[in-house]
Design a protein around this motif. Sequence first.
Motif, mmCIF file in Angstrom:
data_model
loop_
_atom_site.group_PDB
_atom_site.id
_atom_site.type_symbol
_atom_site.label_atom_id
_atom_site.label_comp_id
_atom_site.label_asym_id
_atom_site.label_seq_id
_atom_site.Cartn_x
_atom_site.Cartn_y
_atom_site.Cartn_z
ATOM 1 N N LEU A 160 0.849 -1.188 0.000
ATOM 2 C CA LEU A 160 0.000 0.000 0.000
ATOM 3 C C LEU A 160 0.886 1.239 0.000
ATOM 4 O O LEU A 160 1.831 1.325 0.776
ATOM 5 C CB LEU A 160 -0.908 0.005 1.239
ATOM 6 C CG LEU A 160 -1.875 1.185 1.393
ATOM 7 C CD1 LEU A 160 -2.880 1.205 0.247
ATOM 8 C CD2 LEU A 160 -2.607 1.083 2.735
ATOM 9 N N ILE A 198 0.814 5.361 0.368
ATOM 10 C CA ILE A 198 -0.019 6.469 0.841
ATOM 11 C C ILE A 198 0.779 7.769 0.844
ATOM 12 O O ILE A 198 2.014 7.758 0.820
ATOM 13 C CB ILE A 198 -0.558 6.191 2.253
ATOM 14 C CG1 ILE A 198 0.601 5.942 3.229
ATOM 15 C CG2 ILE A 198 -1.517 5.002 2.236
ATOM 16 C CD1 ILE A 198 0.158 5.777 4.676
ATOM 17 N N ILE A 257 -7.551 0.811 3.914
ATOM 18 C CA ILE A 257 -7.543 1.922 2.960
ATOM 19 C C ILE A 257 -8.589 2.965 3.348
ATOM 20 O O ILE A 257 -8.310 4.178 3.353
ATOM 21 C CB ILE A 257 -7.791 1.408 1.528
ATOM 22 C CG1 ILE A 257 -6.530 0.725 0.995
ATOM 23 C CG2 ILE A 257 -8.220 2.537 0.600
ATOM 24 C CD1 ILE A 257 -6.716 0.051 -0.347
ATOM 25 N N ARG A 298 -8.071 6.962 4.565
ATOM 26 C CA ARG A 298 -8.753 8.110 3.959
ATOM 27 C C ARG A 298 -9.461 8.949 5.020
ATOM 28 O O ARG A 298 -9.492 10.182 4.923
ATOM 29 C CB ARG A 298 -9.745 7.627 2.895
ATOM 30 C CG ARG A 298 -9.074 7.057 1.656
ATOM 31 C CD ARG A 298 -10.075 6.912 0.515
ATOM 32 N NE ARG A 298 -9.385 6.458 -0.691
ATOM 33 C CZ ARG A 298 -9.494 5.247 -1.218
ATOM 34 N NH1 ARG A 298 -10.288 4.357 -0.654
ATOM 35 N NH2 ARG A 298 -8.834 4.916 -2.305
ATOM 36 N N VAL A 304 -4.482 7.698 -0.787
ATOM 37 C CA VAL A 304 -4.036 6.364 -1.177
ATOM 38 C C VAL A 304 -3.584 6.420 -2.633
ATOM 39 O O VAL A 304 -4.391 6.616 -3.538
ATOM 40 C CB VAL A 304 -5.154 5.322 -0.996
ATOM 41 C CG1 VAL A 304 -4.686 3.954 -1.477
ATOM 42 C CG2 VAL A 304 -5.574 5.256 0.467
ATOM 43 N N GLY A 341 -2.867 0.543 -4.134
ATOM 44 C CA GLY A 341 -2.978 -0.601 -3.251
ATOM 45 C C GLY A 341 -3.027 -1.852 -4.095
ATOM 46 O O GLY A 341 -3.870 -1.967 -4.976
ATOM 47 N N ASP A 379 -9.528 -2.642 -4.275
ATOM 48 C CA ASP A 379 -9.973 -1.505 -3.476
ATOM 49 C C ASP A 379 -11.446 -1.278 -3.828
ATOM 50 O O ASP A 379 -11.764 -0.646 -4.826
ATOM 51 C CB ASP A 379 -9.134 -0.272 -3.809
ATOM 52 C CG ASP A 379 -9.536 0.946 -2.990
ATOM 53 O OD1 ASP A 379 -8.806 1.945 -3.053
ATOM 54 O OD2 ASP A 379 -10.568 0.900 -2.306
#
Length: 219
Positions: free
Chosen positions: A130, A132, A183, A187, A193, A196, A200
Amino acid sequence: MKLSEYIINDIKPLVSSSKISELQVLFNQLTFSHMPVIDENGVFLGCFSETDAHCFESDKTLMDYKYAIEVFFTREDALWLDVLEIFAKNSANIMPVLNEKNEYLGYYELNDIISLFGESPFFSEAGSILVIEKGINDYSFSEISQIIESNNGKLLGAFVSRMKPDLAQVTLKIGNTGLNTIIQTFRRYSYTVVSGHEDDSYIESLKERSDYLKKYLNI
């Protein structure tokens, strides 16, 4: 296994009084980006790069070009991740290893250190990746860990993969759970994000709604 067990001693460093021709011959025989140099007492001075060496006059000594010496090294008790960082900062594939007296002990090869990186849980354990982003002054690894663990995830590794003037991008390896709830929690905490590597459903849902809206407007 200790990192010091990867120290190699098959190539001896050149002494400062050596001729440039010796340096050039070594670079012609080897694939090293740099060659370590020591003084007459065995104390490390630094490294000459292959690029510079071929521009020097072969009949002069190394000390005639001491201004070109690049000083980088690692200690025998350094962590492999720190060693990898020094490799990257100096665009080198050989890393001199020194003791506390700055005496040359040998060198690490870049490929050996990278292989250790590949054996770390970040790569070897099953999980999801992931990526971010958040403001450079707003993110924290304690908060990131809390978000993952509060959703029954296990953080296998994390590093800052990119820096912008106002943003930090962090790459995470997460095990033990799906990414969707994690995820959505990121947020809610105002993280963007970037990607991922697992389904998702939030993004998929938005895409479906967008497609539905387009079809509706086209009727």
